[in-house]
Scaffold this active site. Structure first.
Site, mmCIF file in Angstrom:
data_model
loop_
_atom_site.group_PDB
_atom_site.id
_atom_site.type_symbol
_atom_site.label_atom_id
_atom_site.label_comp_id
_atom_site.label_asym_id
_atom_site.label_seq_id
_atom_site.Cartn_x
_atom_site.Cartn_y
_atom_site.Cartn_z
ATOM 1 N N LYS A 169 1.110 -1.084 -0.091
ATOM 2 C CA LYS A 169 -0.070 0.185 0.101
ATOM 3 C C LYS A 169 0.861 1.156 0.112
ATOM 4 O O LYS A 169 0.677 2.249 -0.785
ATOM 5 C CB LYS A 169 -0.954 0.071 1.085
ATOM 6 C CG LYS A 169 -1.965 -0.980 0.731
ATOM 7 C CD LYS A 169 -2.937 -1.330 2.384
ATOM 8 C CE LYS A 169 -3.762 -2.509 1.815
ATOM 9 N NZ LYS A 169 -4.501 -3.092 3.179
ATOM 10 N N GLN A 172 -4.618 -1.648 9.507
ATOM 11 C CA GLN A 172 -4.582 -3.238 8.772
ATOM 12 C C GLN A 172 -5.258 -4.146 9.576
ATOM 13 O O GLN A 172 -4.913 -4.411 10.837
ATOM 14 C CB GLN A 172 -2.968 -3.328 8.474
ATOM 15 C CG GLN A 172 -3.054 -4.622 7.731
ATOM 16 C CD GLN A 172 -3.309 -4.697 6.276
ATOM 17 O OE1 GLN A 172 -3.542 -3.397 5.659
ATOM 18 N NE2 GLN A 172 -3.691 -5.684 5.672
ATOM 19 N N ASP A 196 -11.431 2.188 3.371
ATOM 20 C CA ASP A 196 -11.344 0.814 3.117
ATOM 21 C C ASP A 196 -12.740 0.686 2.954
ATOM 22 O O ASP A 196 -13.240 -0.644 2.435
ATOM 23 C CB ASP A 196 -10.895 0.311 4.464
ATOM 24 C CG ASP A 196 -9.729 -0.324 4.350
ATOM 25 O OD1 ASP A 196 -9.339 -1.027 3.297
ATOM 26 O OD2 ASP A 196 -9.020 -0.704 5.538
HETATM 27 N N1 GUN Z 1 -6.899 -7.070 5.715
HETATM 28 C C1 GUN Z 1 -6.931 -7.991 4.608
HETATM 29 N N2 GUN Z 1 -7.547 -7.275 3.660
HETATM 30 C C2 GUN Z 1 -7.518 -5.900 4.128
HETATM 31 C C3 GUN Z 1 -8.049 -4.592 3.702
HETATM 32 O O1 GUN Z 1 -8.629 -4.533 2.365
HETATM 33 N N3 GUN Z 1 -8.009 -3.443 4.544
HETATM 34 C C4 GUN Z 1 -7.547 -3.649 5.768
HETATM 35 N N4 GUN Z 1 -7.552 -2.517 6.333
HETATM 36 N N5 GUN Z 1 -6.818 -4.686 6.353
HETATM 37 C C5 GUN Z 1 -7.170 -6.027 5.506
#
Ligand code: GUN
Length: 281
Positions: A52, A96, A119
Site C-alpha cells: 500500500k 490494517q 477501506d
Molecule cells: N486485511 C486484509 N485485507 C484488508 C483490507 O483490504 N484492508 C485492511 N485494512 N485490512 C485488510
C-alpha cells in the site's frame, strides 16, 4: 483457452489515472494523504502494508505510517484514530486487519470517520452501499467489478454466484453485483450441494479461504471466474481458492493468483483516497 484477466495491467491503468489527478492537485498545492496504522508485526500484514505504501509513492499520495506494538491498548489505538479524524491534513485512514484479539475490530472501524473510511468498512459505508447512497466502496469487491467490466463482460441479467459471506468481500460483492443488475446468489459453508449452485454461475466469485477448492466440476462452461483467495501451497508458491489448471480450460475468463484480484484492491484504495480528498474540499 480462457482470457486471463490481468489485474496487474488493469490496476496499473487505474493507478495511472489516480496519479494524473494527484499530480494536477499537487500543482494547485493540494496533497492527498493516507494514514496507515499497523498493530504488531504479522508478516502478511507487513507485506500488504508495504504494498500500500509503494502504491502511494507511485501515485504521489503521501503515506503516513503508524506502527503500534502488539500489546497497545484499544484505547490508545482509538485515541490515535480520533486524532487523525481531527487532522485536516489526513484524508484517509486505514487500520490494517486483523488486529490482536484484545482489540475490538468493530469498535476500531466504527471510530474511523466515515469521511476518511477509505477501506469502506464503516457501518455507514456499508449502509450506503446497501441503500444505493454515496459512500466509499470496499476495495476488493469494487476492484472485482472493474476487472469484470474492463474484460468487456456485461453483468446485467447474468447468474452471479459469490462463495463467502464476509463483511469485507462476500456481502459487499453480492450487493455490487446486484447493483450492476446481476441475479445474485450467496453461498457459504452451510450451503447444501454447493456444486449444483456454482454450476449455474455465469460469473463465479470464490472467496472461500481454502486453497484450490474450486475445480472444473464446480464451473459452468464459459463462466467468468474470479479468485479472491491467496494461500501458499506445499512448495511455498502462491495459489488461490480456484484450481487454475483445472478451471482454465472450461472458463471464458479467469483471474490468476497472484496478479488478479490482489493488485486491484490496492488500486481501488488509491482511488478512494483521491475521492476522499476531493470530497473534503
Ligand atoms: N486485511 C486484509 N485485507 C484488508 C483490507 O483490504 N484492508 C485492511 N485494512 N485490512 C485488510
Amino acid at each position: 483457452m480462457a482470457i486471463r484477466i490481468d489485474g496487474k495491467v488493469i490496476s496499473g491503468i487505474i493507478k495511472d489515472e489516480v496519479k494524473a489527478e494527484v499530480s494536477a492537485l499537487k500543482e494547485k498545492g493540494i496533497d492527498v494523504t493516507l494514514a496507515v496504522i499497523q498493530v504488531g508485526e504479522d508478516p502478511a500484514s507487513t507485506v500488504y502494508v508495504g504494498n500500500k505504501k509503494k502504491a502511494c509513492a507511485y501515485t504521489g499520495i503521501v503515506s503516513r505510517a503508524y506502527n503500534l506494538p502488539e500489546d497497545v491498548s484499544e484505547e490508545e489505538l482509538l485515541s490515535l484514530i480520533r486524532k487523525l479524524n481531527d487532522d485536516s491534513d489526513v484524508n484517509g485512514i486505514l487500520v490494517q486487519l486483523p488486529l490482536p484479539k484484545h482489540i475490538s475490530e468493530s469498535r476500531v472501524i466504527e471510530t474511523i470517520s466515515p469521511k476518511k473510511d477509505v477501506d469502506g468498512f464503516h457501518i455507514q459505508s456499508a449502509g450506503a452501499l446497501l441503500t444505493g447512497e454515496k459512500g466509499f466502496l470496499p476495495c476488493t469487491p469494487a476492484g472485482i467489478i472493474e476487472l469484470i467490466k474492463r474484460t468487456g463482460v456485461d453483468i446485467t441479467g447474468k447468474e452471479c454466484v459469490v462463495i463467502g459471506r464476509s463483511n469485507i468481500v462476500g456481502k459487499p460483492m453480492a450487493v455490487l453485483l446486484l447493483r450492476e443488475n446481476g441475479t445474485v446468489t450467496i453461498c457459504h459453508s452451510k450451503t447444501k450441494d454447493l456444486r449444483s449452485v456454482t454450476k449455474r454461475a455465469d460469473i463465479l466469485v470464490a472467496a472461500i479461504g481454502k486453497p484450490k477448492f474450486i475445480d472444473a466440476s464446480y464451473v459452468k462452461e464459459g463462466a467468468v471466474v474470479i479468485d479472491v483467495g491467496i494461500h501458499r501451497n506445499e512448495n511455498n508458491k502462491l495459489c488461490g481458492d480456484v484450481d487454475f489448471e483445472s478451471v482454465e480450460p472450461v472458463a471464458y475468463a479467469i483471474t490468476p493468483v497472484p496478479g488478479g484480484v490482489g493488485p486491484m484492491t490496492i488500486a481501488m484504495l488509491m482511488k478512494n483516497c483521491l475521492e476522499a480528498r476531493k470530497q473534503q474540499g
